[in-house]
Scaffold this active site. Structure first.
Site, PDB file in Angstrom:
ATOM      1  N   ARG A 190     -36.790 -16.737 -13.649  1.00  0.00           N
ATOM      2  CA  ARG A 190     -35.899 -17.518 -12.798  1.00  0.00           C
ATOM      3  C   ARG A 190     -35.234 -18.630 -13.607  1.00  0.00           C
ATOM      4  NH1 ARG A 190     -40.301 -16.187  -9.467  1.00  0.00           N
ATOM      5  NH2 ARG A 190     -39.693 -15.155  -7.519  1.00  0.00           N
ATOM      6  N   LYS A 217     -42.841 -19.700  -8.438  1.00  0.00           N
ATOM      7  CA  LYS A 217     -42.510 -19.779  -7.017  1.00  0.00           C
ATOM      8  C   LYS A 217     -43.701 -19.394  -6.144  1.00  0.00           C
ATOM      9  CE  LYS A 217     -38.967 -18.396  -3.691  1.00  0.00           C
ATOM     10  NZ  LYS A 217     -37.743 -17.592  -3.481  1.00  0.00           N
ATOM     11  N   HIS A 276     -28.853 -16.446 -10.343  1.00  0.00           N
ATOM     12  CA  HIS A 276     -30.069 -15.769  -9.883  1.00  0.00           C
ATOM     13  C   HIS A 276     -29.899 -14.246  -9.896  1.00  0.00           C
ATOM     14  CE1 HIS A 276     -33.987 -15.498  -7.974  1.00  0.00           C
ATOM     15  NE2 HIS A 276     -33.478 -14.635  -7.103  1.00  0.00           N
ATOM     16  N   ARG A 279     -31.635 -12.107 -12.497  1.00  0.00           N
ATOM     17  CA  ARG A 279     -32.986 -11.594 -12.196  1.00  0.00           C
ATOM     18  C   ARG A 279     -32.888 -10.267 -11.453  1.00  0.00           C
ATOM     19  NH1 ARG A 279     -38.418 -13.080 -11.689  1.00  0.00           N
ATOM     20  NH2 ARG A 279     -39.437 -12.727  -9.675  1.00  0.00           N
ATOM     21  N   TRP A 302     -43.827 -11.393  -8.498  1.00  0.00           N
ATOM     22  CA  TRP A 302     -43.622 -11.390  -7.049  1.00  0.00           C
ATOM     23  C   TRP A 302     -44.965 -11.367  -6.336  1.00  0.00           C
ATOM     24  CZ3 TRP A 302     -39.687  -8.448  -9.660  1.00  0.00           C
ATOM     25  CH2 TRP A 302     -38.386  -8.932  -9.438  1.00  0.00           C
ATOM     26  N   TYR A 311     -35.519  -2.854  -4.510  1.00  0.00           N
ATOM     27  CA  TYR A 311     -34.905  -2.203  -5.676  1.00  0.00           C
ATOM     28  C   TYR A 311     -35.223  -0.710  -5.731  1.00  0.00           C
ATOM     29  CZ  TYR A 311     -34.774  -7.092  -7.160  1.00  0.00           C
ATOM     30  OH  TYR A 311     -34.569  -8.449  -7.218  1.00  0.00           O
TER      31      TYR A 311
END
Length: 345
Positions: A190, A217, A276, A279, A302, A311
């Site tokens: 990120r 995150k 972003h 990414r 994640w 994806y």
């Protein structure tokens, strides 16, 4: 004095003592008459709780303050505070038990009146829902809560660059930004993790970088394997800054969505693209190359595989074994039949 002003606040404050119970808080308003009404209401409620055994009532403001204490470690805290400031205008002076379907509809209408999208409105509703849930299930402040229905959000396609677009963009960027963009495309990190990357987070011998839990995150440490290209980019930064990997003219880089970035996108003919989305590009390229989703989840840090499934549509290789001929004719038979028909023609 039970209603007073403080030097550090434009609002009236309440201080009450009823049968041993003490309450001191801001009324959230600079209007003396409105503050007095709130004062009288709270005083009556405290008396009922003390003398009649009525269950204590809590205000929206009290709930917000406790929720902020409980969620102090959230990565999105700054965004949460900004949303709570907006909500305060519409829910100040409201008791938590009074936050019902009608109040929520009023919040939605007010936000729509500002031209906000359903996605933006949902981010505000999500905070209200989180506070109400804690009030019911953790704090015991409420016996029940209204159902907070989220607004429908359009499914947007994932914006990612083709290899050709990426090279065009890199060619138009100044050298320091080009290095940061290529590093992002190699690692999927990120923006904040790239601009804040420190030399003590790298091991170039083992070809690995790491993101500490307080920088991630999901608040979980991330090990970042470095490709040869990523290592080469890092080596080019040696000696430029004593703490940060990426810098510009001796200063660490804090902003990348700047004039140079915007101009480079324009010259490269790339529209509707944010930093972003680098990414997203990294993740999309991985899936197109055949990287399994559970591996991509770990590489990208994640929290759940559900966040990676967006994806999945970019690769159909895992379905190939199930899409052999549906007519029962092997490919060789079909090919021979076509050749035969061609000769007849």
């Amino acid at each position: 004095m039970s209603l007073y002003k403080r030097k550090d606040s434009p609002h009236w404050w309440i201080k009450l003592h009823v049968n041993g119970r003490r309450l001191q808080e801001s009324t959230g308003t600079a209007d003396r008459k409105r503050a007095q009404e709130l004062h009288d209401k709270l005083k009556a409620e405290l008396w009922e709780q003390s003398r009649l055994g009525v269950k204590p009532g809590y205000s929206w403001q009290q709930a917000v303050l406790r929720w902020l204490d409980d969620t102090e470690e959230k990565a999105s805290r700054r965004d949460d505070i900004n949303r709570l400031r907006w909500l305060h205008v519409h829910l100040e002076g409201v008791m938590l038990s009074e936050v019902d379907r009608y109040k929520l509809d009023a919040v939605i209408s007010a936000k729509k009146g500002e031209g906000a999208s359903n996605a933006t409105i949902n981010r505000h509703l999500a905070i209200v829902r989180s506070i109400l849930r804690k009030a019911v299930h953790e704090w015991g402040w409420l016996d029940s809560m209204p159902k907070v229905r989220m607004l429908p959000e359009p499914k947007q396609r994932i914006r990612f660059l083709t290899k050709d677009e990426a090279e065009r963009l890199l060619a138009e960027l100044p050298a320091h930004l080009a290095d940061m963009v290529r590093f992002s495309l190699e690692t999927g990190l990120r923006q904040a993790n790239v601009t804040g990357l420190l030399w003590n987070q790298l091991d170039l011998v083992r070809k690995v970088a790491w993101i500490h839990p307080d920088q991630a995150k999901a608040r979980k440490a991330i090990a970042v394997p470095l490709s040869d290209v990523a290592v080469e980019i890092i080596r080019r930064q040696l000696g430029k800054h004593h703490t940060h990997v990426f810098s510009y003219r001796g200063q660490s880089v804090s902003r990348v969505n700047n004039h140079a970035w915007t101009k480079a996108l324009g010259r490269a003919g790339i529209e509707n693209f944010r930093w972003h989305d680098l990414r997203h590009t990294w993740a999309s390229w991985h899936v197109q190359r055949g990287t399994p989703l559970h591996v991509l989840q770990e590489l990208g840090g994640w929290e759940s595989v559900e966040m990676v499934k967006r994806y999945a549509h970019l690769s159909g290789e895992h379905l190939a074994q199930y899409v052999t001929s549906m007519t029962g004719c092997p490919r060789r038979v079909v090919t021979n039949r076509l050749r035969s028909e061609t000769k007849k023609g």
